[in-house]
Design an enzyme around this catalytic site. Structure first.
Site, PDB file in Angstrom:
ATOM      1  N   ASP A   1       0.818  -1.207   0.000  1.00  0.00           N
ATOM      2  CA  ASP A   1       0.000   0.000   0.000  1.00  0.00           C
ATOM      3  C   ASP A   1       0.858   1.267   0.000  1.00  0.00           C
ATOM      4  OD1 ASP A   1      -2.373  -1.322  -0.148  1.00  0.00           O
ATOM      5  OD2 ASP A   1      -2.911  -1.106   1.959  1.00  0.00           O
ATOM      6  N   GLY A   2       2.030   1.197   0.645  1.00  0.00           N
ATOM      7  CA  GLY A   2       2.918   2.357   0.647  1.00  0.00           C
ATOM      8  C   GLY A   2       3.374   2.721  -0.758  1.00  0.00           C
TER       9      GLY A   2
ATOM     10  N   ARG B   1       2.527   6.257  -2.762  1.00  0.00           N
ATOM     11  CA  ARG B   1       3.550   7.094  -3.417  1.00  0.00           C
ATOM     12  C   ARG B   1       3.226   7.281  -4.896  1.00  0.00           C
ATOM     13  NH1 ARG B   1      10.145   6.459  -3.304  1.00  0.00           N
ATOM     14  NH2 ARG B   1       9.870   7.426  -1.279  1.00  0.00           N
TER      15      ARG B   1
ATOM     16  N   ASN C   1      -4.140   9.450   1.607  1.00  0.00           N
ATOM     17  CA  ASN C   1      -4.522   8.866   2.889  1.00  0.00           C
ATOM     18  C   ASN C   1      -4.851   9.912   3.943  1.00  0.00           C
ATOM     19  OD1 ASN C   1      -4.607   6.113   2.531  1.00  0.00           O
ATOM     20  ND2 ASN C   1      -2.887   5.658   3.868  1.00  0.00           N
TER      21      ASN C   1
ATOM     22  N   ASP D   1      -1.528  15.016  21.257  1.00  0.00           N
ATOM     23  CA  ASP D   1      -0.231  14.745  20.628  1.00  0.00           C
ATOM     24  C   ASP D   1      -0.236  15.165  19.165  1.00  0.00           C
ATOM     25  OD1 ASP D   1       0.751  13.739  22.954  1.00  0.00           O
ATOM     26  OD2 ASP D   1       0.840  11.653  22.311  1.00  0.00           O
TER      27      ASP D   1
ATOM     28  N   GLY E   1      -6.168   3.481   7.979  1.00  0.00           N
ATOM     29  CA  GLY E   1      -4.773   3.601   8.344  1.00  0.00           C
ATOM     30  C   GLY E   1      -4.572   4.174   9.743  1.00  0.00           C
ATOM     31  N   TYR E   2      -3.829   5.248   9.823  1.00  0.00           N
ATOM     32  CA  TYR E   2      -3.519   5.882  11.114  1.00  0.00           C
ATOM     33  C   TYR E   2      -4.805   6.282  11.840  1.00  0.00           C
ATOM     34  CZ  TYR E   2      -0.500   8.698  14.239  1.00  0.00           C
ATOM     35  OH  TYR E   2       0.180   9.206  15.318  1.00  0.00           O
TER      36      TYR E   2
END
Length: 277
Positions: A62-63, A67, A132, A162, A174-175
């Site tokens: 996925d990275g 990109r 993303n 944070d 994702g995150y």
């Protein structure tokens, strides 16, 4: 489809074995292949991107897909991911199914799915896009930072946290998901704003329209202290920000086009990918 652009993650296909298998199969069946050219950091050389290809085959995880989406965004080339990674939400074709997928591309007419992207600008100096998420995180010491969030010029909330994640539907798995945010159907057109480790008991994610304009200001710390924050687009190297800087976020004009071969629903795919994780 006849002309294909192949983008290979050389960490996943070090000897180009799979790349060469794909190229050979396509050319033996009447198609044409162009291999991507990259610089020393692995970025595609912009001047080498062809204008007349039907599909980009992206070999990696996925990275690698993220990109490729960022670097080809303005070229409107449909992407098909060949999964050499782990989960592979975006890179949907597994190596074992490769020949069937290539045969269908050469003979059939696959569906094309559009995914929204987001654009972030810092005072007309920094400008970039993400498929993303755009993330602001504290830099340096283990202390929370105050962020003021404005939507269409009106203060929405201030967060002691944070950091903040502004996610697209594609990035919701994702995150955003790791930080407790909701999973969103990937073809939707919305933003999800999720605080990271917020210093509050009732701070939940907020879903906003893709028509909204979001501004995030880095506020002063206790006793007037200047805060230092990193701004990331899809996990790229952080861009340093300080107190008083504002990031403006809105829907990007560019979209990511994904070639869809499977008729499986997103919910079924998510259930399979997340099993045991």
């Amino acid at each position: 489809m006849e002309r294909f652009y192949i983008i290979t993650n050389t960490l996943k296909d070090k000897d180009y074995k799979i790349t060469q298998e794909i190229q050979t199969y396509i050319e033996q069946n009447g198609g044409e292949c162009i291999l991507s050219e990259k610089d020393g950091d692995g970025h595609i050389l912009p001047e080498s991107i062809p204008k007349d290809v039907d599909c980009a085959l992206v070999l990696g995880g996925d990275g690698t897909m993220i990109r490729a989406a960022r670097e080809l965004g303005e070229h409107s080339i449909p992407l098909l991911g060949i999964n050499l990674g782990t989960l592979g939400y975006l890179a949907e074709v597994e190596v074992k199914d490769l020949k069937d997928a290539l045969t269908f591309l050469l003979q059939g007419k696959p569906d094309i799915e559009e995914r929204m992207m987001i654009e972030g600008t810092v005072e007309h100096v920094v400008k970039d896009v993400a498929i993303n998420d755009i993330v602001l995180t504290r830099q340096g010491g283990l202390r929370i930072v105050q962020f003021a969030v404005y939507v269409n010029g009106i203060l929405l909330n201030t967060y002691l946290a944070d950091g903040l994640i502004i996610s697209t539907p594609t990035g919701s798995t994702g995150y955003n998901l790791s930080a407790g945010g909701p999973v969103v159907e990937p073809t939707a057109s919305i933003f999800v704003l999720t605080p990271i480790c917020s210093h509050a008991l009732n701070t939940s994610s907020i879903v906003l329209s893709a028509k909204d304009r979001i501004e995030i200001e880095v506020c002063r710390g206790r006793y007037g202290r200047e805060e230092h924050v990193l701004l990331n687009f899809d996990g790229t190297d952080g861009i340093p920000l300080v107190t008083g800087n504002r990031v403006c976020i809105q829907k990007a004009k560019a979209t990511t086009k994904l070639v869809k071969l499977s008729k499986e629903s997103f919910m079924k795919t998510m259930r399979k990918k997340m099993k045991g994780n």
